[in-house]
Write a protein that holds these residues in place. Sequence first.
Motif, mmCIF file in Angstrom:
data_model
loop_
_atom_site.group_PDB
_atom_site.id
_atom_site.type_symbol
_atom_site.label_atom_id
_atom_site.label_comp_id
_atom_site.label_asym_id
_atom_site.label_seq_id
_atom_site.Cartn_x
_atom_site.Cartn_y
_atom_site.Cartn_z
ATOM 1 N N TYR A 44 33.975 -8.742 -0.062
ATOM 2 C CA TYR A 44 35.428 -8.651 0.391
ATOM 3 C C TYR A 44 35.831 -10.014 -0.388
ATOM 4 O O TYR A 44 35.221 -11.005 -0.979
ATOM 5 C CB TYR A 44 35.503 -8.836 1.978
ATOM 6 C CG TYR A 44 35.206 -10.137 2.436
ATOM 7 C CD1 TYR A 44 35.722 -10.971 2.950
ATOM 8 C CD2 TYR A 44 33.671 -10.221 2.778
ATOM 9 C CE1 TYR A 44 35.530 -12.233 3.556
ATOM 10 C CE2 TYR A 44 33.054 -11.304 3.664
ATOM 11 C CZ TYR A 44 34.060 -12.232 3.786
ATOM 12 O OH TYR A 44 33.588 -13.560 4.514
ATOM 13 N N ASP A 45 37.288 -10.244 -0.146
ATOM 14 C CA ASP A 45 37.947 -11.389 -0.943
ATOM 15 C C ASP A 45 37.542 -12.855 0.256
ATOM 16 O O ASP A 45 38.184 -12.573 1.416
ATOM 17 C CB ASP A 45 39.498 -11.376 -1.009
ATOM 18 C CG ASP A 45 40.211 -12.418 -1.603
ATOM 19 O OD1 ASP A 45 39.488 -13.341 -1.540
ATOM 20 O OD2 ASP A 45 41.288 -12.158 -2.096
ATOM 21 N N ASN A 90 40.142 -16.852 2.017
ATOM 22 C CA ASN A 90 40.736 -17.592 3.249
ATOM 23 C C ASN A 90 39.645 -17.822 3.893
ATOM 24 O O ASN A 90 39.719 -18.923 4.715
ATOM 25 C CB ASN A 90 41.498 -16.179 4.095
ATOM 26 C CG ASN A 90 42.832 -16.120 3.350
ATOM 27 O OD1 ASN A 90 43.274 -16.804 2.776
ATOM 28 N ND2 ASN A 90 43.360 -14.958 3.898
ATOM 29 N N VAL A 91 38.378 -17.303 4.018
ATOM 30 C CA VAL A 91 37.261 -17.614 5.035
ATOM 31 C C VAL A 91 36.709 -18.973 4.342
ATOM 32 O O VAL A 91 36.058 -19.790 4.905
ATOM 33 C CB VAL A 91 36.129 -16.532 5.156
ATOM 34 C CG1 VAL A 91 35.322 -16.304 4.139
ATOM 35 C CG2 VAL A 91 35.474 -16.932 6.399
ATOM 36 N N ASP A 96 38.845 -21.686 5.434
ATOM 37 C CA ASP A 96 38.974 -21.759 7.144
ATOM 38 C C ASP A 96 38.024 -20.879 7.741
ATOM 39 O O ASP A 96 38.312 -19.838 7.795
ATOM 40 C CB ASP A 96 40.344 -21.789 7.540
ATOM 41 C CG ASP A 96 40.151 -22.174 9.187
ATOM 42 O OD1 ASP A 96 39.164 -22.325 9.569
ATOM 43 O OD2 ASP A 96 41.440 -22.427 9.641
ATOM 44 N N GLY A 117 37.475 -20.306 10.550
ATOM 45 C CA GLY A 117 37.933 -20.040 11.940
ATOM 46 C C GLY A 117 38.520 -18.701 11.832
ATOM 47 O O GLY A 117 38.634 -17.953 12.909
ATOM 48 N N VAL A 118 38.909 -18.008 10.725
ATOM 49 C CA VAL A 118 39.486 -16.833 10.373
ATOM 50 C C VAL A 118 38.294 -15.430 10.543
ATOM 51 O O VAL A 118 38.818 -14.430 10.985
ATOM 52 C CB VAL A 118 40.202 -16.441 9.209
ATOM 53 C CG1 VAL A 118 41.256 -17.511 8.992
ATOM 54 C CG2 VAL A 118 39.336 -16.675 7.825
ATOM 55 N N MET A 119 37.138 -16.137 10.714
ATOM 56 C CA MET A 119 35.999 -14.983 10.782
ATOM 57 C C MET A 119 35.184 -15.451 11.883
ATOM 58 O O MET A 119 34.775 -14.586 12.661
ATOM 59 C CB MET A 119 35.146 -15.257 9.425
ATOM 60 C CG MET A 119 34.138 -14.263 9.418
ATOM 61 S SD MET A 119 34.554 -12.462 9.253
ATOM 62 C CE MET A 119 35.497 -12.421 7.788
ATOM 63 N N PRO A 148 35.768 -17.962 14.978
ATOM 64 C CA PRO A 148 36.866 -18.903 15.445
ATOM 65 C C PRO A 148 35.968 -19.778 16.619
ATOM 66 O O PRO A 148 36.551 -19.571 17.735
ATOM 67 C CB PRO A 148 38.114 -18.029 16.057
ATOM 68 C CG PRO A 148 37.212 -16.513 16.309
ATOM 69 C CD PRO A 148 36.251 -16.583 15.281
ATOM 70 N N ALA A 204 36.011 -22.981 17.285
ATOM 71 C CA ALA A 204 36.767 -24.118 17.824
ATOM 72 C C ALA A 204 37.713 -23.476 18.848
ATOM 73 O O ALA A 204 37.801 -24.064 19.923
ATOM 74 C CB ALA A 204 37.663 -24.877 16.732
ATOM 75 N N VAL A 205 38.461 -22.313 18.490
ATOM 76 C CA VAL A 205 39.428 -21.780 19.634
ATOM 77 C C VAL A 205 38.577 -21.071 20.928
ATOM 78 O O VAL A 205 39.256 -21.321 21.913
ATOM 79 C CB VAL A 205 39.957 -20.595 18.896
ATOM 80 C CG1 VAL A 205 41.102 -19.803 19.641
ATOM 81 C CG2 VAL A 205 40.883 -21.103 17.693
ATOM 82 N N LEU A 257 33.227 -8.981 18.258
ATOM 83 C CA LEU A 257 32.738 -8.666 16.791
ATOM 84 C C LEU A 257 33.684 -8.776 15.882
ATOM 85 O O LEU A 257 34.949 -7.938 16.066
ATOM 86 C CB LEU A 257 31.949 -7.004 16.515
ATOM 87 C CG LEU A 257 30.657 -7.151 17.050
ATOM 88 C CD1 LEU A 257 30.528 -7.205 18.659
ATOM 89 C CD2 LEU A 257 30.018 -5.726 16.866
ATOM 90 N N THR A 258 33.812 -9.439 14.826
ATOM 91 C CA THR A 258 34.700 -9.759 13.674
ATOM 92 C C THR A 258 34.088 -9.335 12.150
ATOM 93 O O THR A 258 33.479 -9.765 11.724
ATOM 94 C CB THR A 258 35.194 -11.064 13.311
ATOM 95 O OG1 THR A 258 34.010 -11.906 13.629
ATOM 96 C CG2 THR A 258 36.281 -11.418 14.646
ATOM 97 N N PRO A 259 34.647 -8.330 11.777
ATOM 98 C CA PRO A 259 34.089 -7.499 10.487
ATOM 99 C C PRO A 259 34.809 -8.382 9.409
ATOM 100 O O PRO A 259 35.813 -8.928 9.373
ATOM 101 C CB PRO A 259 34.366 -6.128 10.532
ATOM 102 C CG PRO A 259 35.874 -6.163 11.085
ATOM 103 C CD PRO A 259 35.581 -7.204 12.456
ATOM 104 N N ALA A 260 34.133 -8.444 8.084
ATOM 105 C CA ALA A 260 34.755 -8.758 6.906
ATOM 106 C C ALA A 260 35.934 -7.850 6.719
ATOM 107 O O ALA A 260 36.764 -8.269 5.959
ATOM 108 C CB ALA A 260 33.688 -8.814 6.043
#
Lengths: 68, 185
Positions: free
Chosen positions: B113-114, B117-118, B121, B123-125, B127, B129-130, B182-185
Amino acid sequence: MVTLLPEATRKLGVPRTLHFPRPLGTPIGRPGDRQTQAHDLELCVQAAAQLGREKMAEYSGDKLSYPV
Amino acid sequence: MQSSIHSRPPLSSSEVAWSKRAVARVALWMQRNTPGIYQWYAARENHRWHSEVPFSPLLKPLKQCRVALVNSGGLILDNQQPFNLAVEEGDCSYRVIPGDADPARLVVSHMFYDTHNVELDSGVMLPLAVLNDFAADGKIGSVSPRHFSFSGGIPDPTELIERYAPEVAEAMVSDEVDLAILTPA
């Protein structure tokens, strides 16, 4: 579970999913933007609390809609 | 700004053959330019492994839940063994990410995958801290001491189904996790 590939997720029958309509690689918010990450993660925990088996919530146009 | 992982050799425990890197480039091209066809292909491939997926309802209010994060974006700590992206069947193993991990030490071991962005940061994959903010604000009960990273691009998930996914599930039961996101790519 967040899904970015809703058709594949539906075919697998994954329960309790939330579809964000965006490209692969960025499931939660935008890079460097903690506010959007918090917004999306909050939608995830809300969806987890509200969704049942084999149900997919859709996020579109800044609105979260649950299946009927 | 870091360069994309696809402009340099992917972070892998074994060198990835040019042919497999070429396949990854094709996958990326399809994701960008023909997303409908890529989704159709992914749905067809996934359906080969279709089976009954277990469902566990949430048993507590969110304010009392311990939450864990599971991702398949190949995020690992910089001192962990990278995934083996060279193997044909895919690397089904996982890495444990502690709840207090420094996001600056997370790197990407994935090539399907591209990763732009990850890499900017994590945190997009993942997170973390959040999620810690949510616990501090009382939106959730607590943050799990352990989170889990898988690498995607797995043509044969047999070992994932039979060994690694049950191991992660047992670890989360041991950590008294109520909800895994669950956060997928």
